[in-house]
Design an enzyme around this catalytic site. Sequence first.
Site, PDB file in Angstrom:
ATOM      1  N   HIS A 158     -12.909  -2.729  -2.961  1.00 33.92           N
ATOM      2  CA  HIS A 158     -12.134  -2.080  -1.894  1.00 33.92           C
ATOM      3  C   HIS A 158     -12.493  -2.664  -0.523  1.00 33.92           C
ATOM      4  CE1 HIS A 158      -9.557   1.713  -1.669  1.00 33.92           C
ATOM      5  NE2 HIS A 158      -9.499   1.207  -0.454  1.00 33.92           N
ATOM      6  N   TYR A 169      -2.156   5.584  -5.178  1.00 34.57           N
ATOM      7  CA  TYR A 169      -3.212   6.592  -5.284  1.00 34.57           C
ATOM      8  C   TYR A 169      -2.670   7.755  -6.108  1.00 34.57           C
ATOM      9  CZ  TYR A 169      -5.820   4.258  -1.535  1.00 34.57           C
ATOM     10  OH  TYR A 169      -6.519   3.351  -0.784  1.00 34.57           O
ATOM     11  N   LYS A 171      -7.067  -1.066 -10.373  1.00 35.05           N
ATOM     12  CA  LYS A 171      -7.620  -1.743  -9.188  1.00 35.05           C
ATOM     13  C   LYS A 171      -8.921  -1.057  -8.754  1.00 35.05           C
ATOM     14  CE  LYS A 171      -6.472  -2.610  -4.304  1.00 35.05           C
ATOM     15  NZ  LYS A 171      -7.566  -1.824  -3.703  1.00 35.05           N
ATOM     16  N   THR A 200      -5.224   2.502  -7.805  1.00 34.55           N
ATOM     17  CA  THR A 200      -6.581   2.448  -7.263  1.00 34.55           C
ATOM     18  C   THR A 200      -7.442   3.484  -7.971  1.00 34.55           C
ATOM     19  OG1 THR A 200      -5.871   1.627  -5.114  1.00 34.55           O
ATOM     20  CG2 THR A 200      -7.979   2.776  -5.190  1.00 34.55           C
ATOM     21  N   SER A 225       0.826  -1.200   0.000  1.00 36.87           N
ATOM     22  CA  SER A 225       0.000   0.000   0.000  1.00 36.87           C
ATOM     23  C   SER A 225       0.862   1.254   0.000  1.00 36.87           C
ATOM     24  CB  SER A 225      -0.907   0.008   1.235  1.00 36.87           C
ATOM     25  OG  SER A 225      -1.575   1.253   1.365  1.00 36.87           O
TER      26      SER A 225
END
Length: 336
Positions: free
Chosen positions: A226, A98, A202, A124, A74
């Site tokens: 998510h 992100y 994603k 994402t 992440s």
Amino acid sequence: MTQEAGVFLFGRWKLYPRVLRDVSVMDLSTSVLGQKISMPVCVGATAMQRMAHADGETATAKACQAMGTGMMLSSWATSSIEEVAEAAPAGLHWLQLYVYKDREVTKSLVKRAERAGYKGIFVTVDTPFLGRRIDDVRNKFQLPPHLRLKNFSSSDLAFSSGKDFGENSGLAVYVAEAIDASVNWEDIKWLRELTSLPIVAKGILRADDAKEAVKIGVNGILVSNHGARQLDGVPATIDVLPEIVEAVEGKVEVFLDGGVRKGTDVLKALALGAKAVFIGRPLIWGLVYQGDEGAKEVLQMLKEEFRLAMALTGCRRVEEISRTLIRRHQVLFSKI
């Protein structure tokens, strides 16, 4: 409700095993984005893992390396891109990304992943804002003072400024302030031009979005809601998967996360066209239990359950898992 359905609805898909297939010798290995793994079970991006165990993401990386599978780190990890690479130098790592309002921040993360030997970017696409997570609001969530998001230098981006978020979830405020709500397909094109690494979108749940992603040049799609924490009422990923697989027409790899708890869940996802699955919560449970050894134990359990499910459906190799093994049954509810 959506989280519970994501687990429950795997049960609506029933397996139809083949028999007398000689499964005395089996091979569970496959590949993801050109990289070989020991089984089609990988670890998805879960943020802030040092809240679960002192070693956090580095423990997860060691477990994945030991099991011969891949780990998605992440962006909001409490261990840095470089620390994870150093903890498991022979491991397979991907970066979850992100898109920040400051594109230089986003660019820096990608370039650091490249230098550290990561093998792909999972961007994402379902989080222009953070979904309303009731528990986080109730708890006024923020990181404990001894932790920070290690991929960022400023206290604001590291979510460690100590500011008062009032009655809100601190993470929701962080996303609103830092993540770009204007993100669109042009940003995926920009990312495609930025790096030669494989890119996976994603968070796709619709066939038209999947087709657009393929047109833009992504290398994969992760069917994901998510962890059912963004928008309540979306479908279970296992139910959406066949539609996405059909839409991409074999042009890119398709993966699934959400609701995977058993080896038979893995088999069902592959039978419906997924190349591999990613797990989140089960890995964290193992991490809480015993760090890297606990995480490894979770992966080992899933691997052995998957091996048995393959054998009992007459599959010797992952390539033999097909749509013929699975059918969807209606769920009947009593009115009593």
